[in-house]
Design a protein around this motif. Structure first.
Motif, PDB file in Angstrom:
ATOM      1  N   THR A  95      -7.145  -1.841  -2.415  1.00 14.35           N
ATOM      2  CA  THR A  95      -6.207  -2.941  -2.645  1.00 14.35           C
ATOM      3  C   THR A  95      -4.760  -2.470  -2.524  1.00 14.35           C
ATOM      4  OG1 THR A  95      -7.812  -3.970  -4.146  1.00 14.35           O
ATOM      5  CG2 THR A  95      -5.541  -4.756  -4.248  1.00 14.35           C
ATOM      6  N   VAL A  96      -4.450  -1.350  -3.183  1.00 18.40           N
ATOM      7  CA  VAL A  96      -3.094  -0.805  -3.112  1.00 18.40           C
ATOM      8  C   VAL A  96      -2.774  -0.359  -1.696  1.00 18.40           C
ATOM      9  CG1 VAL A  96      -1.537   0.963  -4.019  1.00 18.40           C
ATOM     10  CG2 VAL A  96      -3.210  -0.113  -5.533  1.00 18.40           C
ATOM     11  N   ASP A  97      -3.736   0.279  -1.041  1.00 21.29           N
ATOM     12  CA  ASP A  97      -3.535   0.740   0.335  1.00 21.29           C
ATOM     13  C   ASP A  97      -3.283  -0.433   1.269  1.00 21.29           C
ATOM     14  OD1 ASP A  97      -3.352   2.365   2.528  1.00 21.29           O
ATOM     15  OD2 ASP A  97      -5.504   2.744   2.695  1.00 21.29           O
ATOM     16  N   LEU A  98      -4.031  -1.503   1.086  1.00 19.71           N
ATOM     17  CA  LEU A  98      -3.837  -2.680   1.927  1.00 19.71           C
ATOM     18  C   LEU A  98      -2.452  -3.283   1.718  1.00 19.71           C
ATOM     19  CD1 LEU A  98      -5.001  -4.729   3.920  1.00 19.71           C
ATOM     20  CD2 LEU A  98      -5.978  -5.962   1.968  1.00 19.71           C
ATOM     21  N   ILE A 144     -11.490  -4.089   6.022  1.00 17.60           N
ATOM     22  CA  ILE A 144     -12.959  -4.046   5.991  1.00 17.60           C
ATOM     23  C   ILE A 144     -13.446  -3.330   4.732  1.00 17.60           C
ATOM     24  CG2 ILE A 144     -15.006  -3.172   7.166  1.00 17.60           C
ATOM     25  CD1 ILE A 144     -13.520  -3.505   9.808  1.00 17.60           C
ATOM     26  N   GLY A 145     -12.818  -2.204   4.409  1.00 19.02           N
ATOM     27  CA  GLY A 145     -13.213  -1.477   3.205  1.00 19.02           C
ATOM     28  C   GLY A 145     -12.974  -2.280   1.943  1.00 19.02           C
ATOM     29  N   LEU A 153      -4.981   0.053  13.389  1.00 17.01           N
ATOM     30  CA  LEU A 153      -6.402   0.354  13.205  1.00 17.01           C
ATOM     31  C   LEU A 153      -6.700   0.697  11.747  1.00 17.01           C
ATOM     32  CD1 LEU A 153      -9.155   0.726  14.577  1.00 17.01           C
ATOM     33  CD2 LEU A 153      -8.531   3.120  14.975  1.00 17.01           C
ATOM     34  N   MET A 154      -5.797   1.427  11.088  1.00 15.71           N
ATOM     35  CA  MET A 154      -5.984   1.752   9.681  1.00 15.71           C
ATOM     36  C   MET A 154      -5.922   0.506   8.807  1.00 15.71           C
ATOM     37  SD  MET A 154      -4.314   5.444   8.748  1.00 15.71           S
ATOM     38  CE  MET A 154      -2.639   4.951   9.081  1.00 15.71           C
TER      39      MET A 154
END
Length: 298
Positions: A282-285, A237-238, A230-231
């Motif tokens: 971007t980094v989180d993805l 999406i973010g 889900l994250m």
């Protein structure tokens, strides 16, 4: 049953000292700002046209984190935090890191948009100094908490958690900039752009708040869907929404950016904040996809 702790070593601990400084400095800051006389803030209304929103944002930042930090400080001192239905280590790390980012923004906004091209007033200068000290105190607490071992600092003290906090900060930060920069910008022309940007910011803030509530409340195990997936969906999406918002920010009228209108400076600041938040997504993805791929191979 937890009891009150009054040992001298507890009052000399780094966390106790930095939290005491946070409470003291933040209280002093918003007290100085709210005590400013209206005559001092209207000497040059041309350069203070965006004062109401920015002033409310700054005062809310100092008051909110003063209240939350005071509560955390009190509960930590009397050792009653174990009774709260929240993840204490994630809560303290979130407040420390988010408080440092928000106080940094307030420390920049207040002198730049309020004291710009004005003579040095005693109270605003003192408020700026105490705001910077508040920021430094939150940075110190963030360093202490994030330098602990993984089991003690929790998810929000790790790099993926810090990225989530940066995303939440970007959403909170961009709202006053978006409101003020959009005021009178298009004059009825290309009105779809602020609608798209506002919707993008609102959806991202909502997703960040949902993520924070689930993590701080330790509700991940109760979710019907796998929370890690889900994250990833939220991050995708973010990333897409902030990409659109960033493109819109960099394509706003060039004649306004080159003018002396205060909106041009706010447009630039909005674009910078949106780009920083996009970078965090971007980094989180990248990290989220890597983690999912590693789990699928095991």
């Amino acid at each position: 049953m937890p009891g009150i702790v009054l040992e001298a070593r507890d009052f000399a601990s780094p966390l106790f000292l930095v939290r005491s400084c946070e409470v003291l400095f933040s209280c002093t800051t918003f007290s100085l700002v709210t005590a400013l006389e209206s005559s001092e803030l209207t000497k040059n209304p041309l350069h203070l046209q965006h004062l109401p929103t920015i002033k409310i944002f700054c005062i809310f930042t100092w008051c909110f984190f003063f209240t939350v930090t005071l509560l955390i400080h009190f509960l930590s001192t009397i050792q009653f935090h174990s009774l709260l239905p929240v993840s204490w280590k994630n809560l303290t790390a979130t407040v420390a890191v988010l408080g440092s980012l928000m106080c940094l923004s307030a420390s920049v906004f207040f002198p730049w948009l309020i004291m710009e091209r004005q003579k040095a007033w005693p109270r605003p200068v003192a408020a700026t100094v105490t705001s910077v000290l508040t920021f430094l105190a939150y940075v110190s607490e963030s360093y202490v908490l994030c330098s602990q071992v993984q089991e003690q600092k929790g998810f929000m003290g790790s790099l993926p958690g810090l990225l989530k906090i940066v995303q939440l900060w970007g959403g909170f930060q961009v709202i006053p900039l978006f409101v003020e920069a959009d005021h009178g910008l298009y004059n009825g022309f290309h009105r779809w752009q602020p609608w798209v940007s506002g919707m993008s910011y609102g959806v991202c803030i909502l997703m960040s708040l949902v993520t924070m509530v689930v993590i701080l409340g330790e509700f991940a195990g109760r979710c019907r869907l796998r929370f890690d997936r889900l994250m990833v969906v939220f991050t995708i999406i973010g990333f897409l929404l902030y990409m659109v918002a960033t493109v819109i920010c960099f394509n706003k009228p060039l004649q306004l950016i080159n003018s002396e209108n205060k909106s041009s400076e706010l447009v630039i600041m909005e674009a910078v904040v949106a780009f920083i938040t996009l970078l965090s997504y971007t980094v989180d993805l990248t990290f989220s996809i890597k983690i999912l791929c590693d789990r699928s191979h095991t």
